[in-house]
Design an enzyme around this catalytic site. Structure first.
Site, short mmCIF file in Angstrom:
data_model
loop_
_atom_site.label_atom_id
_atom_site.label_comp_id
_atom_site.label_asym_id
_atom_site.label_seq_id
_atom_site.Cartn_x
_atom_site.Cartn_y
_atom_site.Cartn_z
N GLN A 1 -4.04 23.32 33.68
CA GLN A 1 -3.91 23.70 35.09
C GLN A 1 -2.67 24.56 35.28
OE1 GLN A 1 -4.70 20.04 37.75
NE2 GLN A 1 -4.19 19.21 35.76
N HIS B 1 -6.34 27.59 36.35
CA HIS B 1 -5.75 28.10 37.60
C HIS B 1 -5.16 29.49 37.44
CE1 HIS B 1 -5.33 23.70 39.20
NE2 HIS B 1 -6.57 24.13 39.19
P1 NAD Z 1 1.91 17.79 39.54
O1 NAD Z 1 3.22 18.42 39.83
O2 NAD Z 1 1.05 17.33 40.64
O3 NAD Z 1 2.13 16.50 38.61
C1 NAD Z 1 2.97 16.50 37.49
C2 NAD Z 1 2.69 15.26 36.67
O4 NAD Z 1 3.45 15.34 35.47
C3 NAD Z 1 3.09 13.93 37.35
O5 NAD Z 1 2.05 13.00 37.19
C4 NAD Z 1 4.33 13.49 36.57
O6 NAD Z 1 4.45 12.09 36.48
C5 NAD Z 1 4.05 14.09 35.21
N1 NAD Z 1 5.23 14.37 34.40
C6 NAD Z 1 6.49 14.64 34.80
N2 NAD Z 1 7.30 14.85 33.75
C7 NAD Z 1 6.52 14.70 32.63
C8 NAD Z 1 6.76 14.80 31.24
N3 NAD Z 1 7.98 15.08 30.75
N4 NAD Z 1 5.72 14.60 30.39
C9 NAD Z 1 4.49 14.31 30.85
N5 NAD Z 1 4.20 14.19 32.16
C10 NAD Z 1 5.21 14.40 33.05
O7 NAD Z 1 1.14 18.80 38.59
P2 NAD Z 1 -0.43 19.04 38.30
O8 NAD Z 1 -1.13 17.75 38.23
O9 NAD Z 1 -0.48 19.98 37.16
O10 NAD Z 1 -1.03 19.75 39.59
C11 NAD Z 1 -0.37 20.70 40.21
C12 NAD Z 1 -0.86 22.07 40.48
O11 NAD Z 1 0.35 22.73 40.38
C13 NAD Z 1 -1.77 22.76 39.53
O12 NAD Z 1 -2.65 23.46 40.33
C14 NAD Z 1 -0.90 23.78 38.77
O13 NAD Z 1 -1.54 25.05 38.72
C15 NAD Z 1 0.31 23.92 39.61
N6 NAD Z 1 1.63 24.01 38.93
C16 NAD Z 1 1.76 24.59 37.72
C17 NAD Z 1 3.01 24.63 37.11
C18 NAD Z 1 3.12 25.27 35.76
O14 NAD Z 1 2.37 26.19 35.44
N7 NAD Z 1 4.05 24.82 34.91
C19 NAD Z 1 4.11 24.06 37.71
C20 NAD Z 1 3.94 23.46 38.95
C21 NAD Z 1 2.70 23.44 39.54
#
Ligand code: NAD
Ligand code: ZN
Length: 260
Positions: free
Chosen positions: A107, A128
């Site tokens: 995602q 996404h």
């Molecule tokens: P989210 O922010 O809703 O959830 C993040 C999850 O990661 C939480 O459950 C948390 O407990 C867990 N987490 C935190 N630190 C961690 C670690 N070190 N190891 C493993 N897990 C860990 O993110 P989501 O569920 O991906 O949904 C969010 C939406 O946000 C998606 O649509 C995505 O496209 C977008 N998004 C993407 C990015 C990216 O590309 N890096 C960043 C932020 C949001």
């Protein structure tokens, strides 16, 4: 359901993966947290400065493309300063070893899985989209794009080389459908996988969050890696409670993988 990373839970999860003919891996923002990419919902989350509906919708882009580009240019800058972590790297290596019997759907829009794979050709389904691709708002042509964006005025925003139309980030905004060229194969994998390994997602954003449930409905197993509970935890056979950068090398690393 086992929470916590005990040696037993880890060993059991490793055996499940080793014995599974087909595995889908679904990742979310959490796998990039240890690279320094903020998650949306965690502390310091990316939504904090801006309400999502102010920046991540087609309406917001029509209303104020400059503001929207400014937010995406800022996110690109953060991410370009980040590197793939041990979780991205071990996953890329493991996908290569599985030779077509595993697939990664993410995602994330940060491109860190692709950077970790470094041109090895492992398939990555970007559900996404990507911060480093653009799409023309007129002719819909899509292309890679990581050049700096001049967001000072509406006129300075990037334009399509083919038709002159305004370019937009090729990411999925609220209210938009997911790209079928990523979602369709991800569903096919979910429906035929013996295991879906879910890493670092709060599993609140659909339809991506439903993929592991498709696997479970056909009798497959969900394994989870997340330091916190998620909405999928109660469906997971094993939930390994820890950061992806530590748990994934232990779960998928070559030494352990081969049992030596
Ligand atoms: P989210 O922010 O809703 O959830 C993040 C999850 O990661 C939480 O459950 C948390 O407990 C867990 N987490 C935190 N630190 C961690 C670690 N070190 N190891 C493993 N897990 C860990 O993110 P989501 O569920 O991906 O949904 C969010 C939406 O946000 C998606 O649509 C995505 O496209 C977008 N998004 C993407 C990015 C990216 O590309 N890096 C960043 C932020 C949001
Ligand atoms: Zn165009």
């Amino acid at each position: 359901m086992t929470a916590r990373v005990t040696g037993d839970a880890l060993q059991e999860a490793r055996e499940i993966l080793l014995l599974a003919p087909r595995v889908l891996v679904l990742t979310g923002a959490g796998i990039s947290a240890e690279s320094g990419v903020p998650t949306f919902r965690g502390p310091g989350g990316l939504w904090k400065e801006h309400r999502p509906e102010a920046v991540a919708t087609p309406e917001a882009f029509r209303r104020d493309p400059r503001l929207v580009w400014e937010w995406y240019a800022w996110r690109r800058e953060i991410i370009l300063r980040c590197s793939p972590n041990a979780g991205h790297r071990v996953l890329a290596q493991w996908l290569l070893e599985r030779e077509g019997t595993a697939c990664l759907a993410t995602q994330n829009v940060d491109g860190l899985h692709a950077r970790a794979a470094n041109g090895t050709g492992s398939p990555i389904l970007e559900l996404h989209g990507s911060l480093f691709r653009v799409r023309c708002t007129e002719c819909r042509r899509e292309a890679p794009h990581s050049d700096p964006v001049d967001t000072r005025t509406r006129e300075s925003l990037p334009r399509c080389p083919a038709c002159g139309g305004l370019l937009r980030p090729a990411v999925v905004w609220f209210g938009e459908p997911l790209p079928t060229d990523a979602l369709d194969p991800a569903y096919r994998w979910a429906a035929t996988a013996d295991v879906t390994l879910v890493v670092g997602t709060s599993a609140l954003v659909h339809p991506a969050a439903a993929l592991p449930l498709v696997t479970r409905q056909r009798g497959g197993t969900i394994l989870e890696v997340n330091p916190e509970r998620s909405s999928l935890t109660s469906y997971a056979r094993i939930s390994l409670r820890g950061p992806a950068g530590e748990v994934l090398p232990a779960l998928l690393g070559m030494r352990e993988h081969r049992g030596v």
